[in-house]
Design an enzyme around this catalytic site. Structure first.
Site, mmCIF file in Angstrom:
data_model
loop_
_atom_site.group_PDB
_atom_site.id
_atom_site.type_symbol
_atom_site.label_atom_id
_atom_site.label_comp_id
_atom_site.label_asym_id
_atom_site.label_seq_id
_atom_site.Cartn_x
_atom_site.Cartn_y
_atom_site.Cartn_z
ATOM 1 N N VAL A 33 0.831 -1.205 0.000
ATOM 2 C CA VAL A 33 0.000 0.000 0.000
ATOM 3 C C VAL A 33 0.867 1.257 0.000
ATOM 4 O O VAL A 33 0.551 2.252 -0.652
ATOM 5 C CB VAL A 33 -0.969 -0.010 1.198
ATOM 6 C CG1 VAL A 33 -1.722 1.309 1.302
ATOM 7 C CG2 VAL A 33 -1.953 -1.169 1.063
ATOM 8 N N GLY A 34 1.962 1.226 0.736
ATOM 9 C CA GLY A 34 2.892 2.355 0.695
ATOM 10 C C GLY A 34 2.571 3.489 1.641
ATOM 11 O O GLY A 34 2.803 4.661 1.328
ATOM 12 N N GLY B 186 -0.431 -13.114 11.751
ATOM 13 C CA GLY B 186 -1.283 -14.252 11.449
ATOM 14 C C GLY B 186 -2.279 -14.641 12.507
ATOM 15 O O GLY B 186 -2.818 -15.750 12.482
ATOM 16 N N ILE C 67 5.752 -9.405 14.675
ATOM 17 C CA ILE C 67 6.600 -8.965 13.585
ATOM 18 C C ILE C 67 5.801 -8.103 12.603
ATOM 19 O O ILE C 67 4.574 -8.251 12.486
ATOM 20 C CB ILE C 67 7.216 -10.171 12.824
ATOM 21 C CG1 ILE C 67 6.129 -11.060 12.245
ATOM 22 C CG2 ILE C 67 8.141 -10.939 13.717
ATOM 23 C CD1 ILE C 67 6.632 -12.173 11.327
ATOM 24 N N ASN D 262 0.603 4.832 14.837
ATOM 25 C CA ASN D 262 1.789 4.266 14.203
ATOM 26 C C ASN D 262 2.518 5.399 13.494
ATOM 27 O O ASN D 262 1.950 6.072 12.635
ATOM 28 C CB ASN D 262 1.363 3.173 13.215
ATOM 29 C CG ASN D 262 2.552 2.519 12.520
ATOM 30 O OD1 ASN D 262 3.120 3.058 11.589
ATOM 31 N ND2 ASN D 262 2.898 1.323 12.969
ATOM 32 N N CYS E 159 10.604 1.366 7.857
ATOM 33 C CA CYS E 159 10.604 2.298 6.731
ATOM 34 C C CYS E 159 12.008 2.466 6.141
ATOM 35 O O CYS E 159 13.008 2.390 6.852
ATOM 36 C CB CYS E 159 10.100 3.662 7.181
ATOM 37 S SG CYS E 159 8.435 3.631 7.826
ATOM 38 N N GLY F 73 -4.299 -8.299 12.605
ATOM 39 C CA GLY F 73 -4.168 -7.537 11.379
ATOM 40 C C GLY F 73 -5.003 -8.056 10.233
ATOM 41 O O GLY F 73 -6.174 -7.721 10.093
ATOM 42 N N THR G 40 5.554 -7.244 8.428
ATOM 43 C CA THR G 40 5.421 -8.212 7.340
ATOM 44 C C THR G 40 6.766 -8.736 6.841
ATOM 45 O O THR G 40 7.782 -8.050 6.898
ATOM 46 C CB THR G 40 4.670 -7.589 6.154
ATOM 47 O OG1 THR G 40 5.329 -6.373 5.773
ATOM 48 C CG2 THR G 40 3.226 -7.301 6.520
#
Length: 299
Positions: free
Chosen positions: A69-70, A242, A189, A97, A128, A263, A191
């Site tokens: 998504v960025g 997950g 974690i 976040n 990032c 998530g 992704t």
């Protein structure tokens, strides 16, 4: 029964939402009672408004999904001026976040969020890319990770959770570095870097070619990393990766996580977070557990 603490942050239960999968919380108000959650981590917020990456930027994979998504978001100023007033009175912990491409951007965003009375914590996303270092992620190098946390610590005075990337050789080394630099907690974690190819069209599914893999496929890796980090640091650990059921959440708690984030499962079932809270209550009742903290880190 389910109350936990992350440093000075009190959670009515260990169930929070993962950034980027729950919007600003208000989008899910028609589906669940938001006050049932321990916390809501809102989408990644940067210094300036971001449009995100071109489409397609999400793709389903076996037992998971890829996303690129960025960090699409309205920017910190618009968040403070418009979004904050819509969500500040939700009866749970609202956590922002914080993302950026330079230490200066991280500090700028964190300092502005620090001034908002009803935001008790930030989650510092150090996955990032550092534009000044050729795009290397802040969180892939212990020195860079420590530097960004140390600088943000100077301007941010509430609870700082640092979100770790799994795309490293030794996640314990990164966790200890940010702990030493002033992190109050770590979440993990983020992704895993992945890729999928459409063989009929003979091109990647994502416009960016690679993206972040999440969902049930990553859970065993996430549980292992949480267990490793929880045994190596003294600060609280938040586990994610997950989680779809109360049993999944319990794995993370038993591995040493003080709280968890849900998530990808939110995309499948918008009520999943409350179902997990209810599942934890049921588990404690069935096993005669009066305090969920009694099973945290038992493995």
């Amino acid at each position: 029964m389910l109350e936990v603490k992350l440093d000075k942050l009190h959670l009515k239960n260990p169930v929070m939402t993962a950034s980027g999968t729950f919007g600003y919380g208000e989008e899910f108000a028609d589906f669940i009672d938001l006050s049932r959650l321990g916390g809501i981590v809102v989408k990644g917020t940067t210094g300036d408004r971001r449009q995100g990456n071109p489409y397609p930027r999400m793709a389903e994979t076996p037992s998971g999904m890829l996303n690129a998504v960025g960090l699409q978001n309205v920017g910190v100023d618009a968040f403070c001026e418009r979004v904050y007033h819509r969500i500040k009175d939700i009866d749970t912990n609202i956590i922002v976040n914080v993302s950026g491409s330079s230490i200066e951007e991280y500090c700028n965003v964190a300092e502005k969020i620090d001034a908002l009375d009803n935001i008790p914590a930030i989650e510092l996303n150090i996955s990032c890319p550092n534009v000044k270092k050729g795009g290397m992620g802040f969180g892939t190098n212990p020195d860079m990770a420590a530097q960004v946390v140390s600088e943000v610590r100077k301007v941010y005075h509430k609870t700082m959770i640092v979100k770790l990337t799994p795309n490293v050789t030794n996640i314990v080394e990164i966790a200890k570095a940010v702990e030493g630099a002033g992190a109050d907690s770590v979440s993990l974690i983020n992704t895993l870097l992945g890729m999928a190819i459409d063989v009929e069209k003979q091109r990647p599914y994502l416009s960016t070619i690679t993206g972040g893999l999440s969902g049930p496929a990553v859970k065993p890796v996430a549980v292992r990393m949480v267990w490793q980090v929880a045994h190596a640091v003294k600060i609280p650990v938040v586990g994610l990766g997950g989680i779809c059921t109360a049993a999944d959440a319990l794995e993370f708690l038993m591995a040493g996580a003080q709280a968890i984030e849900v998530g990808t499962a939110n995309f499948i079932d918008p009520t999943v977070t409350v179902k997990i809270v209810e599942g934890l209550e049921d588990y404690c009742n069935r096993h005669g557990i009066s305090d969920i903290n009694d099973i945290i880190g038992i493995i």
